[in-house]
Design a protein around this motif. Structure first.
Motif, PDB file in Angstrom:
ATOM      1  N   GLY A  39       0.813  -1.207   0.000  1.00 25.80           N
ATOM      2  CA  GLY A  39       0.000   0.000   0.000  1.00 25.80           C
ATOM      3  C   GLY A  39       0.847   1.257   0.000  1.00 25.80           C
ATOM      4  O   GLY A  39       0.574   2.218  -0.740  1.00 25.80           O
ATOM      5  N   TYR A  79     -10.923  -0.906  -3.828  1.00 24.88           N
ATOM      6  CA  TYR A  79     -10.086  -1.966  -3.237  1.00 24.88           C
ATOM      7  C   TYR A  79     -10.894  -2.837  -2.278  1.00 24.88           C
ATOM      8  O   TYR A  79     -10.844  -4.076  -2.342  1.00 24.88           O
ATOM      9  N   LEU A  93     -10.009   4.979  -4.513  1.00 24.59           N
ATOM     10  CA  LEU A  93      -9.180   3.781  -4.617  1.00 24.59           C
ATOM     11  C   LEU A  93      -9.484   2.816  -3.473  1.00 24.59           C
ATOM     12  O   LEU A  93      -9.589   1.599  -3.678  1.00 24.59           O
ATOM     13  N   ALA A  94      -9.622   3.356  -2.253  1.00 26.03           N
ATOM     14  CA  ALA A  94      -9.939   2.500  -1.102  1.00 26.03           C
ATOM     15  C   ALA A  94     -11.297   1.842  -1.267  1.00 26.03           C
ATOM     16  O   ALA A  94     -11.478   0.665  -0.930  1.00 26.03           O
ATOM     17  N   SER A 105     -10.458  -0.941   6.969  1.00 30.28           N
ATOM     18  CA  SER A 105      -9.816  -0.281   5.831  1.00 30.28           C
ATOM     19  C   SER A 105     -10.569   0.987   5.460  1.00 30.28           C
ATOM     20  O   SER A 105      -9.963   2.019   5.143  1.00 30.28           O
ATOM     21  N   THR A 109      -4.334  -1.470   3.328  1.00 29.87           N
ATOM     22  CA  THR A 109      -3.991  -2.795   2.795  1.00 29.87           C
ATOM     23  C   THR A 109      -3.536  -3.766   3.879  1.00 29.87           C
ATOM     24  O   THR A 109      -3.513  -4.973   3.638  1.00 29.87           O
ATOM     25  N   ALA A 166      -6.340  -0.166  -8.093  1.00 33.28           N
ATOM     26  CA  ALA A 166      -7.052  -0.881  -7.037  1.00 33.28           C
ATOM     27  C   ALA A 166      -7.023  -2.387  -7.275  1.00 33.28           C
ATOM     28  O   ALA A 166      -6.800  -3.182  -6.351  1.00 33.28           O
ATOM     29  N   THR A 196      -1.926  -7.771  -2.611  1.00 27.95           N
ATOM     30  CA  THR A 196      -2.108  -7.914  -1.166  1.00 27.95           C
ATOM     31  C   THR A 196      -2.906  -9.150  -0.790  1.00 27.95           C
ATOM     32  O   THR A 196      -2.821  -9.625   0.339  1.00 27.95           O
ATOM     33  N   LEU A 241      -3.488  -3.681  -6.673  1.00 30.44           N
ATOM     34  CA  LEU A 241      -3.219  -3.720  -5.237  1.00 30.44           C
ATOM     35  C   LEU A 241      -3.977  -4.868  -4.573  1.00 30.44           C
ATOM     36  O   LEU A 241      -3.454  -5.533  -3.665  1.00 30.44           O
ATOM     37  N   ALA A 242      -5.199  -5.119  -5.023  1.00 34.51           N
ATOM     38  CA  ALA A 242      -5.988  -6.210  -4.457  1.00 34.51           C
ATOM     39  C   ALA A 242      -5.329  -7.555  -4.729  1.00 34.51           C
ATOM     40  O   ALA A 242      -5.252  -8.415  -3.845  1.00 34.51           O
TER      41      ALA A 242
END
Length: 437
Positions: A104, A360, A356-357, A337, A125, A294, A301, A297-298
């Motif tokens: 993250g 995600y 983005l959060a 989160s 994350t 996103a 992570t 990152l998903a």
């Protein structure tokens, strides 16, 4: 139309809609959090039907939702449990933090958002969703499995770390200086340490003071105490959520159980309002530009959470199947989160961080139950396929076998013998006595 009538109509429609969405999610056996976020997107700026009169009340309800989420989380643990987990499982917590916070932070820096946003996105994350994971364990009948205490230990360490992390984020997004930020952190650590000490030494006295046979009086005392401490904590620039979490830790025994039962419906109501509120402050048009980061990152992570969970279970002596189940179960992100991202969104840290959060969490809160269910069989099939390929290779000449490095022979000896049939249930040695499937 009178403003109070408009408020009642809007807020009533929100609550009714959330109830229907919750029933829909329950029918398909997945978390309602994505639907709540989508509802917020629909009613927010740029959505289908923006709110007007009820937005201020929704904001207050969202703040209460965060407080109740952390209070209920604290009620799940006793101070002695937290101290014991901190002593025995801290290496697993450090690996979990390193593997899952760094992606993250790196993503935020690659996007050019700066160090403050990097700290915030690292928390987004890092923290798994305790609520979603608890539901997953129950739905899959794994509460009695041997790996479940490892999963709970990782969650406890993450939740305890929130007491330190949230004040840091609060100070950073507020733009305070180094001196004031250090003072805030020292104060938060001092308060958390003092509460843990008092809870360990005098937890029974506190619970006896709060205890009441009348559910109404117990509800009023616990809720009033929580809101009071949360307000004082926020006034001290610590964090209202941390204050609520510490109140939950200080209560134990029958009081904690009774308060949990009484407050669960309120928690569910205001938590749903919180997710709607977060969606209200996210413009749907801002999500498409960040959907690729996103998703990336998903994926990253999810893999790092599986790896850190596998390591924690291996350290605890869990078999290969249990290790994969541990990693897959920890994939889900959710409420915390969004709580962390909400702090930055409210402070206006980075306009794209909220979208983005949201994207995600939407991805991983849906993928989490799937990862919990299918990580183990997929991993075992891949391992069995690799083992079959190794067995199918031509045998080495005798002379070559004699000079084979010892490390390679040891690595081959460690490849587990796996069942050929898919869907075979875990053997008895992977379950706790009297546990679930």
């Amino acid at each position: 139309m009178h403003s109070s009538a408009v408020f009642l109509i809007e807020f009533g429609a929100i609550i009714l809609g959330l109830g229907l969405l919750g029933r829909l999610a329950g029918r398909f056996q997945f978390s309602p959090i994505p639907l709540y976020l989508l509802a917020g997107l629909a009613f927010g700026e740029g959505g289908l039907l923006p709110l007007g009169a009820s937005e201020d009340f929704v904001a207050i309800g969202a703040e209460i939702g965060v407080i109740l989420l952390l209070l209920m989380l604290g009620l799940e643990y006793t101070a002695s449990d937290l101290v014991s987990n901190l002593r025995t499982q801290y290496p697993s917590g450090l690996v979990d933090f390193t593997f899952n916070a760094l992606p993250g932070a790196v993503m935020a820096l690659l996007l050019g958002w700066g160090p403050v946003a990097a700290v915030v996105l690292a928390g987004v994350t890092w923290i798994s969703s305790s609520g979603v994971i608890a539901k997953i364990l129950g739905d899959l009948g794994r509460l009695g499995n041997r790996e479940t205490p490892v999963i709970l230990s990782v969650l406890v360490l993450e939740d305890l770390a929130m007491a330190v992390y949230l004040p840091i984020v609060t100070a950073l997004v507020a733009g305070v200086g180094i001196a004031q930020g250090s003072l805030t952190l020292a104060l938060a650590l001092g308060v958390a340490g003092a509460v843990l000490f008092v809870a360990v030494r005098y937890g029974r006295l506190i619970s006896r003071f709060v205890s009441s046979d009348d559910p109404e009086k117990l509800l009023l005392v616990v809720l009033g105490l929580t809101l009071l401490v949360a307000g004082l904590a926020q006034q001290l620039q610590v964090s209202a959520a941390v204050g609520a979490f510490l109140v939950g830790i200080a209560l134990s025994g029958e009081v904690a159980e009774g308060a949990h039962n009484l407050l669960s419906p309120l928690r569910d109501l205001f938590a749903a309002v919180f997710f709607v509120f977060f969606g209200l402050h996210t413009d749907p048009a801002s999500i498409p530009p960040v959907i690729l980061p996103a998703l990336a990152l998903a994926v990253v992570t999810a893999l790092t959470k599986i790896a850190s969970g596998y390591w924690a279970a291996k350290r605890a002596g869990i078999s290969a199947k249990g290790r994969w189940r541990t990693g897959g179960t920890l994939v889900a992100r959710g409420e915390f989160s969004i709580v962390i991202a909400g702090l930055a969104v409210t402070a206006g840290t980075e306009p794209e961080l909220g979208p983005l959060a949201t994207a995600y969490v939407l991805v991983l809160v849906v993928a989490g139950p799937l990862a919990a269910r299918y990580t183990e069989p997929i991993a075992l099939r891949v391992t069995a396929w690799r083992e079959a390929r190794q067995r199918a290779r031509p045998a080495k000449p005798a002379a070559a076998q004699e000079v084979e490095p010892e490390a390679e022979r040891e690595a081959a000896a460690e490849v587990p013998r796996l069942p050929a049939q898919r869907g075979e249930t875990a053997p008895d040695d992977e379950r706790s006595p009297g546990g679930g499937a």
